[in-house]
Design an enzyme around this catalytic site. Sequence first.
Site, mmCIF file in Angstrom:
data_model
loop_
_atom_site.group_PDB
_atom_site.id
_atom_site.type_symbol
_atom_site.label_atom_id
_atom_site.label_comp_id
_atom_site.label_asym_id
_atom_site.label_seq_id
_atom_site.Cartn_x
_atom_site.Cartn_y
_atom_site.Cartn_z
ATOM 1 N N LYS A 108 10.734 -15.415 6.751
ATOM 2 C CA LYS A 108 11.630 -16.562 6.920
ATOM 3 C C LYS A 108 11.155 -17.727 6.028
ATOM 4 O O LYS A 108 11.885 -18.221 5.210
ATOM 5 C CB LYS A 108 11.682 -17.001 8.390
ATOM 6 C CG LYS A 108 11.924 -15.890 9.414
ATOM 7 C CD LYS A 108 13.279 -15.256 9.324
ATOM 8 C CE LYS A 108 13.556 -14.022 10.147
ATOM 9 N NZ LYS A 108 13.078 -13.886 11.486
ATOM 10 N N TRP A 111 15.424 -13.346 20.362
ATOM 11 C CA TRP A 111 14.041 -12.964 20.073
ATOM 12 C C TRP A 111 13.172 -13.170 21.301
ATOM 13 O O TRP A 111 12.308 -12.344 21.610
ATOM 14 C CB TRP A 111 13.499 -13.724 18.871
ATOM 15 C CG TRP A 111 14.257 -13.436 17.616
ATOM 16 C CD1 TRP A 111 14.949 -14.330 16.869
ATOM 17 C CD2 TRP A 111 14.428 -12.162 16.974
ATOM 18 N NE1 TRP A 111 15.540 -13.695 15.802
ATOM 19 C CE2 TRP A 111 15.242 -12.369 15.844
ATOM 20 C CE3 TRP A 111 13.985 -10.862 17.261
ATOM 21 C CZ2 TRP A 111 15.616 -11.342 14.977
ATOM 22 C CZ3 TRP A 111 14.348 -9.831 16.400
ATOM 23 C CH2 TRP A 111 15.154 -10.073 15.285
ATOM 24 N N ASP A 157 6.130 -17.869 19.156
ATOM 25 C CA ASP A 157 6.709 -17.203 17.996
ATOM 26 C C ASP A 157 7.194 -18.299 17.048
ATOM 27 O O ASP A 157 8.144 -19.012 17.351
ATOM 28 C CB ASP A 157 7.876 -16.320 18.483
ATOM 29 C CG ASP A 157 8.581 -15.577 17.358
ATOM 30 O OD1 ASP A 157 8.297 -15.852 16.173
ATOM 31 O OD2 ASP A 157 9.443 -14.722 17.675
HETATM 32 C C1 LIG Z 1 13.232 -12.732 12.516
HETATM 33 C C2 LIG Z 1 12.558 -13.065 13.788
HETATM 34 C C3 LIG Z 1 11.886 -12.095 14.538
HETATM 35 C C4 LIG Z 1 11.833 -10.638 14.136
HETATM 36 O O1 LIG Z 1 11.049 -10.473 13.039
HETATM 37 P P1 LIG Z 1 10.722 -9.023 12.431
HETATM 38 O O2 LIG Z 1 9.689 -9.361 11.418
HETATM 39 O O3 LIG Z 1 11.999 -8.510 11.854
HETATM 40 O O4 LIG Z 1 10.214 -8.177 13.532
HETATM 41 C C5 LIG Z 1 11.234 -12.492 15.685
HETATM 42 N N1 LIG Z 1 11.264 -13.779 16.088
HETATM 43 C C6 LIG Z 1 11.909 -14.736 15.400
HETATM 44 C C7 LIG Z 1 11.897 -16.136 15.896
HETATM 45 C C8 LIG Z 1 12.580 -14.407 14.226
HETATM 46 O O5 LIG Z 1 13.222 -15.352 13.535
#
Ligand SMILES: *Cc1c(COP(=O)(O)O)cnc(C)c1O
Length: 359
Positions: free
Chosen positions: A196, A102, A172
């Site tokens: 998540k 990511w 993030d």
């Molecule tokens: C799942 C995830 C993403 C991507 O998320 P989307 O909503 O599918 O774009 C980005 N960063 C992290 C840390 C993730 O766990």
Amino acid sequence: MGRVYNFSAGPSMLPLEVLERAQKEMLDCNGSGQSVMEMSHRSKEYQAIIDEAEALFREILNIPDNYKVMFLQGGASTQFSMVPLNLASKNKKADYVITGQWAKKAQQEAARYIDANIIASSADKTFAYLPKVDKTMLTPGADYVHITYNNTIYGTHYNTMPDFGDAVVVTDMSSCILSEEVDISKFGLIYAGAQKNMGPAGVTAVIAREDLIGDAMDMTPIMLNYQTHADNGSMYNTPPTYAIYICKLVYEWVKNMGGIPAIHEINVKKAKLLYDFLDSSKMFRGTVVPEDRSLMNVPFVTDSDELNAKFIAEAKARGFVNLKGHRTVGGMRASIYNAMPTEGVEKLVDFMKDFEMNN
Ligand SMILES: *Cc1c(COP(=O)(O)O)cnc(C)c1O
């Protein structure tokens, strides 16, 4: 079939109480005679829902008044573009720490618009640790530094916040938001996809310091400009109304559990059950160095692909689903977000003990 213990990395388990409440309110939310899905986003009924969602989110996360909260679409991945377009118009450069896929995707997207420097990476050991980073490594004049706070795929987490001095830190938090107390004031901007640890797919929360909003590059599409959404209370266009409503129910659930400190205590206990077993087992082992272990995502392996596959299949038959690891790590991964009950982890560990004995 009853409900399974779902160890999926995302979309993932939601608290049973939240699902039951949504079920109860499905046809008639709060005496409105409608499902939330059917409400106009301009109605006073829906305005009350989004207002309460934001108020609860601010309350449980202790978000200071000089930060805006936005509920956006496009997933965390859209933030990979929004962040550089909005925050780097001044010097067109930023720093990135590569701690997994990511983080890499965020950096690659930023590199389309700006000079996206990689200041450190843990790619050399399949991202099984977090590289040490601090303010001396930052590029002079960089508009921000980006870190992925919890690396969902590799199971690492910043257990101590790096010292970046006065730099604008963007992070993030998709897979750890609401799992632990966070000093929001240490960050310029935090983003998190909901699916998540916060709600269903379809909404991404952004917490941004006010002074960082309003200076997007000229070419920024209107929908990718934070100002558009901040000025309109996330209602410039139709927001993901139902997903935001479910997030509101999750925030209420967190509050009723005693807030984030109480949830964090449970998370520590749950993760300890699993890590203690992994550290004592002769068959299974965790893949991450102990000091950078995540409370949310726990990757582990045996020494044999055959045994891994057998374990995953037998676990599934007993109602422990989605334990297969990410294809780049192999083996297994147990994602144990807020909604995973302690009992789910206890039963998984019991099963792992049995499996080890029988194999
Ligand atoms: C799942 C995830 C993403 C991507 O998320 P989307 O909503 O599918 O774009 C980005 N960063 C992290 C840390 C993730 O766990």
